[in-house]
Write a protein that holds these residues in place. Structure first.
Motif, mmCIF file in Angstrom:
data_model
loop_
_atom_site.group_PDB
_atom_site.id
_atom_site.type_symbol
_atom_site.label_atom_id
_atom_site.label_comp_id
_atom_site.label_asym_id
_atom_site.label_seq_id
_atom_site.Cartn_x
_atom_site.Cartn_y
_atom_site.Cartn_z
ATOM 1 N N GLU A 26 15.870 6.566 10.473
ATOM 2 C CA GLU A 26 15.007 6.763 9.314
ATOM 3 C C GLU A 26 13.720 5.999 9.608
ATOM 4 N N ILE A 27 12.571 6.617 9.303
ATOM 5 C CA ILE A 27 11.295 6.034 9.733
ATOM 6 C C ILE A 27 10.435 5.665 8.538
ATOM 7 N N THR A 28 10.012 4.413 8.502
ATOM 8 C CA THR A 28 9.029 3.959 7.516
ATOM 9 C C THR A 28 7.711 3.723 8.238
ATOM 10 N N PHE A 29 6.700 4.506 7.881
ATOM 11 C CA PHE A 29 5.371 4.337 8.457
ATOM 12 C C PHE A 29 4.595 3.292 7.658
ATOM 13 N N ILE A 30 3.976 2.366 8.349
ATOM 14 C CA ILE A 30 3.061 1.415 7.714
ATOM 15 C C ILE A 30 1.650 1.798 8.128
ATOM 16 N N ASP A 31 0.825 2.156 7.132
ATOM 17 C CA ASP A 31 -0.514 2.659 7.425
ATOM 18 C C ASP A 31 -1.427 2.396 6.232
ATOM 19 N N VAL A 32 -2.707 2.192 6.516
ATOM 20 C CA VAL A 32 -3.678 1.915 5.446
ATOM 21 C C VAL A 32 -4.240 3.189 4.833
ATOM 22 N N ASN A 33 -3.885 4.349 5.381
ATOM 23 C CA ASN A 33 -4.357 5.629 4.842
ATOM 24 C C ASN A 33 -3.535 5.982 3.606
ATOM 25 N N GLU A 34 -4.059 5.650 2.435
ATOM 26 C CA GLU A 34 -3.304 5.811 1.182
ATOM 27 C C GLU A 34 -2.902 7.268 0.909
ATOM 28 N N PRO A 35 -3.800 8.259 1.066
ATOM 29 C CA PRO A 35 -3.375 9.643 0.830
ATOM 30 C C PRO A 35 -2.237 10.081 1.746
ATOM 31 N N LEU A 36 -2.275 9.641 3.003
ATOM 32 C CA LEU A 36 -1.216 9.999 3.928
ATOM 33 C C LEU A 36 0.097 9.329 3.542
ATOM 34 N N VAL A 37 0.036 8.065 3.139
ATOM 35 C CA VAL A 37 1.237 7.363 2.672
ATOM 36 C C VAL A 37 1.821 8.080 1.462
ATOM 37 N N PRO A 68 0.206 -1.653 3.798
ATOM 38 C CA PRO A 68 0.202 -3.115 3.864
ATOM 39 C C PRO A 68 -0.856 -3.724 2.950
ATOM 40 N N VAL A 69 -1.736 -2.880 2.435
ATOM 41 C CA VAL A 69 -2.794 -3.355 1.537
ATOM 42 C C VAL A 69 -2.293 -3.425 0.096
ATOM 43 N N THR A 70 -1.670 -2.341 -0.370
ATOM 44 C CA THR A 70 -1.234 -2.282 -1.771
ATOM 45 C C THR A 70 0.186 -2.788 -1.983
ATOM 46 N N ASP A 71 0.980 -2.834 -0.931
ATOM 47 C CA ASP A 71 2.373 -3.278 -1.083
ATOM 48 C C ASP A 71 2.801 -4.129 0.110
ATOM 49 N N PRO A 72 2.130 -5.270 0.322
ATOM 50 C CA PRO A 72 2.445 -6.092 1.499
ATOM 51 C C PRO A 72 3.864 -6.652 1.491
ATOM 52 N N GLU A 73 4.387 -6.952 0.292
ATOM 53 C CA GLU A 73 5.744 -7.509 0.230
ATOM 54 C C GLU A 73 6.772 -6.505 0.748
ATOM 55 N N ALA A 74 6.594 -5.219 0.373
ATOM 56 C CA ALA A 74 7.528 -4.193 0.837
ATOM 57 C C ALA A 74 7.425 -4.004 2.341
#
Length: 383
Positions: A26-37, A68-74
């Protein structure tokens, strides 16, 4: 199994996550592109299209995204709980991800978690060592702590990926062939292979040289020759069978070196040439000669894709006639929009080709290779 992947761009989704998916993560992507997230979290899938298989659609599912910008804890928590971390962000962006990754590793260390494989999949020499330096540089982890909690090997990566829009979704066109080479002796546990479809080696340098010299060198050589022939689009150059054979011929010169130096079999190298040339001939792709040939000063470096193999061929008593011709052609690359082309031509005009060869390639004047390049230059210039 859970994988955290930094970077949801074309290489991230089109190459690394494809292998992770095939491995069963299972893959969790960490990215600053909010629309893509947001899109990843809405659909929990995306599509790849295999170019050589008539753009066959392949679904990559069991995916999600985190900012990582809006949800760094997660993001930190995901790293703490992961079975594997990978990156595809461009090595220049390591400073941008180091803080989040270091925080996640520190949390994992504090919680008593097991040592984690962190595999940077970047097109940069010794990218694992680069990432280590950035992580320690955050001050969150000491070198000793990083060594206890993370195994970070160097890698070599290669796959064609292109953004596309199909089926009313953004997707990625991918080449069927790929290569991900990982330093086996720098993984967390001996004998493990955390990503299916990767090559595991204790001698990464030979694979780095094979890609740089055979693929990058063959491509750059083709670009400089195509420029002299008057082509603007590299696919037009490759549309002629005699030009394809020219490129294969210089790659065979390079292959002879790699076989002798590193022990690749002749059959392996002929297959690798076919793999590389098939990439150059991929249908539906258009690329300019000026882009492929750009930055000639960098590409004429002593250890780079043309000069490196040319000099070593001479050292091993092998032919370098075609390589030296390509080096000479690079000194005639004339594109006003390319700052390195402008500098190179200006230096040759003021100081002459012999001084230019010595300055930009580091090849010793009077050597056989030097004289070949100088002679080839004069003949190409006349034409």
């Amino acid at each position: 199994m859970k994988a955290v992947h930094f970077g949801a761009g074309k290489i991230g989704r089109g190459f690394i996550a494809d292998l992770l998916h095939e491995t069963g993560y299972e893959i969790t992507f960490i990215d600053v592109n909010e629309p893509l997230v947001q899109e990843l979290n809405t659909y929990h899938n995306y599509y790849l299209y295999v170019i050589e298989e008539d753009y066959r659609r392949k679904e990559i599912n069991q995916v999600s995204g985190l900012s990582p910008v809006t949800d760094p804890e997660a993001a930190v928590r995901a790293i703490q709980e992961a079975d594997l971390v990978t990156t595809a962000v461009l090595a220049d962006n390591f400073p941008k991800i180091a803080g989040t990754l270091a925080a996640g590793l520190k949390a994992r260390l504090s919680a008593g978690g097991e040592k984690l494989n962190v595999i940077p999949c970047e097109n940069a020499l010794l990218c694992g060592d680069m990432l280590k330096r950035e992580l320690v540089g955050t001050g969150t982890l000491s070198e000793e702590e990083l060594e206890r909690i993370a195994a970070i090997p160097n890698t070599a990566v290669d796959r064609m990926v292109f953004g596309c829009s199909r089926d009313n979704r953004d997707g990625i066109d991918i080449g069927v062939d790929h290569e991900l080479v990982i330093e086996a002796d720098k993984l967390a546990r001996a004998g493990e292979e955390p990503i299916k479809g990767a090559v595991y080696t204790t001698n990464l340098q030979k694979y780095l040289e094979r890609k740089l010299y055979a693929i990058n060198g063959g491509h750059a050589w083709s670009g400089y020759m195509a420029h002299l022939m008057g082509y603007e689009i590299i696919q037009d150059y490759f549309a002629k069978a005699e030009n394809v054979e020219l490129t294969k011929a210089v790659m065979r010169e390079i292959s002879a070196l790699l076989e002798k130096k590193w022990g690749f079999t002749h059959e392996d190298m002929m297959g690798y040439i076919d793999f590389a040339v098939n990439r150059f001939l991929t249908p539906g792709i258009t690329d300019t000669v000026s882009r492929i040939s750009r930055a000639p000063i960098r590409k004429l470096g002593a250890k780079d894709r043309l000069v490196g193999p040319a000099v070593q061929c001479a050292e091993y008593g092998l032919s370098n006639d075609l390589l030296t011709k390509g080096i000479a052609a690079a000194f005639l690359f004339d594109v006003k929009e390319d700052a390195q082309s402008v500098e190179l031509l200006a230096f040759v005009k003021e100081h002459g080709i012999r001084e230019a060869i010595a300055k930009y390639t580091g090849i010793q004047e009077g050597s056989e290779t030097f004289e070949k390049i100088a002679g080839q230059y004069e003949r190409l210039k006349e034409k």
